[in-house]
Design an enzyme around this catalytic site. Structure first.
Site, PDB file in Angstrom:
ATOM      1  N   HIS A  32      38.356  51.664  47.230  1.00  0.00           N
ATOM      2  CA  HIS A  32      37.777  50.342  47.492  1.00  0.00           C
ATOM      3  C   HIS A  32      36.301  50.437  47.880  1.00  0.00           C
ATOM      4  O   HIS A  32      35.487  49.623  47.466  1.00  0.00           O
ATOM      5  CB  HIS A  32      38.579  49.665  48.614  1.00  0.00           C
ATOM      6  CG  HIS A  32      38.272  48.216  48.775  1.00  0.00           C
ATOM      7  ND1 HIS A  32      38.822  47.241  47.964  1.00  0.00           N
ATOM      8  CD2 HIS A  32      37.482  47.556  49.655  1.00  0.00           C
ATOM      9  CE1 HIS A  32      38.373  46.057  48.337  1.00  0.00           C
ATOM     10  NE2 HIS A  32      37.560  46.215  49.362  1.00  0.00           N
ATOM     11  N   HIS A  78      40.252  39.766  47.270  1.00  0.00           N
ATOM     12  CA  HIS A  78      40.970  40.011  48.529  1.00  0.00           C
ATOM     13  C   HIS A  78      42.461  39.964  48.220  1.00  0.00           C
ATOM     14  O   HIS A  78      43.213  39.189  48.810  1.00  0.00           O
ATOM     15  CB  HIS A  78      40.558  38.993  49.595  1.00  0.00           C
ATOM     16  CG  HIS A  78      40.043  39.645  50.843  1.00  0.00           C
ATOM     17  ND1 HIS A  78      40.345  39.219  52.104  1.00  0.00           N
ATOM     18  CD2 HIS A  78      39.264  40.741  51.020  1.00  0.00           C
ATOM     19  CE1 HIS A  78      39.764  40.002  53.003  1.00  0.00           C
ATOM     20  NE2 HIS A  78      39.094  40.927  52.366  1.00  0.00           N
TER      21      HIS A  78
END
Length: 713
Positions: A32, A78
């Protein structure tokens, strides 16, 4: 972190990293934060054209709108947090992308939310949808940034999961631009905003692995807690500080927390940083230096300022009631050092945190495309199936929860091909996001090209000249060879399509490991686009009594991944191909027709094909039509294929009869298929009636989305 990476770190350090160092390295070496699996391919994307001020590499991209106005734009996902805690996950997703725009020195002016869920028949998927929409609505409404569009779609591969992508644009003057990295040593690092708690610890590592069955219980602490009221103050205080001209660098604390923000800010130009972790204001007692360094508590910003400017900047924060502290400084030596109550608890070469080696996984090509015979069902049954699809229904239930008019800039509101925001008296900014995982699943290369083409068509349909793109690439685990191949093909498609249109990607996001218990999602590239439009030239969208209806572009037998096939449960088929030459020519033709004032209304043809596009225009204009589909320029003579194919490069145009000859001259494939008027939708084939539906009935079905959630309209 993989064993070979841990070995590399030990060799580089000549020792085992201690607990604080290990936690920071785990965060920075996560997929990430590091993009280690995607970087080898992302360099294929075009990132420069005459509109680009700043391409990928900082918190947001910047596009030149005119000499006095720049636009900052970014997109984030998200997904994992929203699947675990939909309200908080979606709300903090909005907060994060807004701060990304803010830290370029821009005022955030609009959001888009492309969101996707599993089938609504299941209670868990309805719960995720309701939580995500409420999270986006509450946060956006409370900070005063309108959500002006997006997508809300459903797919069986997302059962018990959700994709929450959020794009944001901001407006700025060129002189207010602030970099996210420092260019001198000796600067003080000022942390401002919320106190630091234990929420979001290991948020980036949690986002870099697939979810387990018990994720809701196990991973809730990795989801950050939203506080929109502090964010609103942070927006105003940050802009006021930026306007002093004394902010040397600025980053928000997102994934990876203080470690990520400070190491990236210092390391980009080869500087180092010293952090005094015990100075960080805490929300919870007995926090350890490890927790402080990797907490992802929200609504925090890191400013780099010269020592003599610290008090002046601090007074601005105090005016807004925000807590601020000097937590460190920039040093010449390229090291990253952390102190805790006078004791050195971490000391690393800074590039060990910021320059993570890439990983190239194995790839394995696959093909799901195969010729499928078009089903023999009646036109009426096919239309009912597609028109009632949750993916086609009007999502008013979603966007009416968002304040889409706050700030007073929204000229074209949700429900059209693209939103338009007023930038000055003459020009507006068009903003839209698109993706089609069903096309990408069948053929990732052509699915990606199609996403770019649809963004261009949507911008062009409101009269906007496309300026730039951002991309959000949602995929399953890159460790799966088929997934990694589909990712590589997707990037290739995005690159080829953008180059053909002369467009560049100025920012983006990659989200891997989107799978629940060994069930991967479909490849889901989402592309958002910006365009510049002359406000008084924006065409309408609905049908108008008495006007002619034309189709621009050629229809092919391309039903693979179409809404019709999805509703019939048909796998396979051929995904639509983008004919770049025709797509470009048609876009230029539509823009020219709008410039000359030839068109009263325009709508691009995409999901659901020509039949859905016509019905949408009828409902919006509250006007019926008669259209003979046999007149559509097409390479097939099957009414179902003509009506429901999702071929690219097509538009429905509505115009007065006296403009017909001028329009014909602009397009290679163009035909008049009917006329607007009456109170019903009438589809013909060679003059014979295929379907007749009153507009009232069309509207009743189109507005029935709340019923799928067990709510009455």
């Amino acid at each position: 972190m993989f064993p070979h990476e841990e070995k590399l770190i030990r060799e580089r350090l000549g020792r085992e990293p201690n607990e604080v160092e290990k936690a920071m390295l785990e965060v920075m070496w996560s997929e990430h934060a590091s993009y280690k699996s995607s970087r080898p391919f992302l360099k294929l994307l075009p990132t420069e054209n005459e509109h680009v001020v700043l391409g990928p590499g900082e918190d947001a991209g910047i596009v030149k709108f005119d000499d006095e106005t720049w636009i900052a734009v970014g997109i984030e996902s998200h997904n994992h947090p929203s699947a675990v805690e939909p309200y908080g996950g979606a709300a903090t997703g909005v907060g994060g992308i807004v701060r990304d725009i803010l830290c370029m020195g821009a005022r955030p002016i609009a959001l888009l939310d492309p969101i996707r869920f599993g089938p609504l028949e299941k209670e868990r998927n309805r719960y995720l949808l309701q939580g995500v929409v409420k999270g986006i609505a509450d946060y956006g409404n409370r900070i005063g940034v309108p959500t002006v569009g997006g997508e809300t779609e459903f797919d069986e591969s997302l059962d018990n999961y959700t994709l929450v992508n959020v794009a944001c644009v901001g407006i700025m003057r060129p002189e207010h631009f602030v970099h996210s990295y420092v260019e001198e040593a000796g600067l003080k690092l000022v942390l401002v905003g919320n106190r630091t708690g234990r929420d979001g610890i290991h948020g980036v590592t949690f986002a870099s692995e697939e979810l387990s069955e018990n994720a809701e219980e196990e991973d809730r602490s990795a989801v950050q807690i939203p506080d929109p009221f502090t964010e609103k103050l942070l927006i105003e205080a940050t802009l006021e500080a930026v306007y002093t001209g004394k902010v040397r660098a600025l980053k928000d604390l997102g994934g990876g927390g203080l470690t990520c923000a400070s190491s990236e800010m210092a390391g980009k130009k080869g500087f180092g940083a010293v952090i005094y972790a015990d100075r960080v204001p805490l929300r919870e007692p007995n926090m350890t230096p490890t927790e402080v360094m990797i907490s992802e508590s929200q609504e925090r910003m890191l400013f780099a300022v010269r020592e003599e400017d610290v008090e002046e900047i601090g007074k601005i924060f105090e005016k807004y009631g925000l807590e601020w502290t000097v937590v460190g400084e920039i040093i010449k030596e390229p090291r990253y050092i952390v102190y805790w109550k006078g004791e050195k608890v971490a000391d690393l070469p800074i590039d060990l945190l910021t320059e993570v080696p890439t990983i190239e996984w194995e790839t394995r090509p696959y093909s799901l495309e195969r010729d499928v015979e078009t089903p023999k069902i009646s036109f009426s049954d096919a239309f009912e199936l597609v028109w009632s699809s949750p993916n086609v229904l009007n999502k008013r239930w979603v966007w009416e929860q968002y304040d889409h008019e706050v700030q007073g800039r929204t000229v074209v509101k949700p429900g059209r091909d693209a939103a338009v925001l007023k930038i000055n008296e003459r020009y507006g900014l068009a903003f839209v996001a698109d993706g089609n995982p069903n096309h990408s699943h069948l053929n990732p290369y052509h699915g990606a090209m199609g996403a770019v083409a649809e963004v261009v068509r949507n911008l062009v349909s409101v009269g906007a000249e496309p300026l730039a793109l951002v991309d959000n690439l949602n995929f399953a685990s890159p460790e799966r060879p088929e997934v990694y191949w589909s990712f590589a093909e997707t990037v290739r498609g995005l690159a080829d399509a953008a180059r053909a249109f002369g467009l560049a990607y100025v920012s983006g996001n990659v989200s891997f490991y989107n799978e629940v218990v060994d069930r991967p999602i479909k490849p889901t590239p989402v592309v958002a686009g910006l365009g510049k439009v002359e406000l008084e030239k924006i065409p309408g969208f609905g049908l108008e009594e008495g006007l002619l209806i034309g189709v621009v572009g050629s229809t092919k037998r391309e039903l693979g991944g179409s809404e019709l096939y999805v509703r019939l449960g048909l796998k396979g088929g051929i995904a639509p191909r983008v004919n770049l030459e025709e797509e470009k020519a048609n876009a230029e033709g539509i823009l020219e027709a709008i410039r000359r004032g030839l068109l009263k209304a325009v709508h691009d043809v995409s999901k659901g094909g020509i039949a859905v596009a016509l019905a949408e225009m009828a409902v919006l204009g509250n006007t019926g039509f008669t259209a003979d589909l046999s007149k559509v320029p097409a390479e097939t003579s099957n009414p179902l294929e003509v009506a429901f194919s999702e071929s690219h490069g097509r538009y429905i145009v509505v115009f007065p009869e006296e403009r017909l000859e001028e329009l014909k001259a602009l397009f290679r494939h163009f035909a008049v298929i009917g006329r607007a008027g009456g109170s019903g939708a009438v589809f013909l084939w060679n003059g014979d009636e295929l379907l007749r539906k009153p507009i009232t009935k069309l509207r009743e079905v189109h507005e029935s989305f709340p019923k799928l959630l067990g709510e009455e309209e």
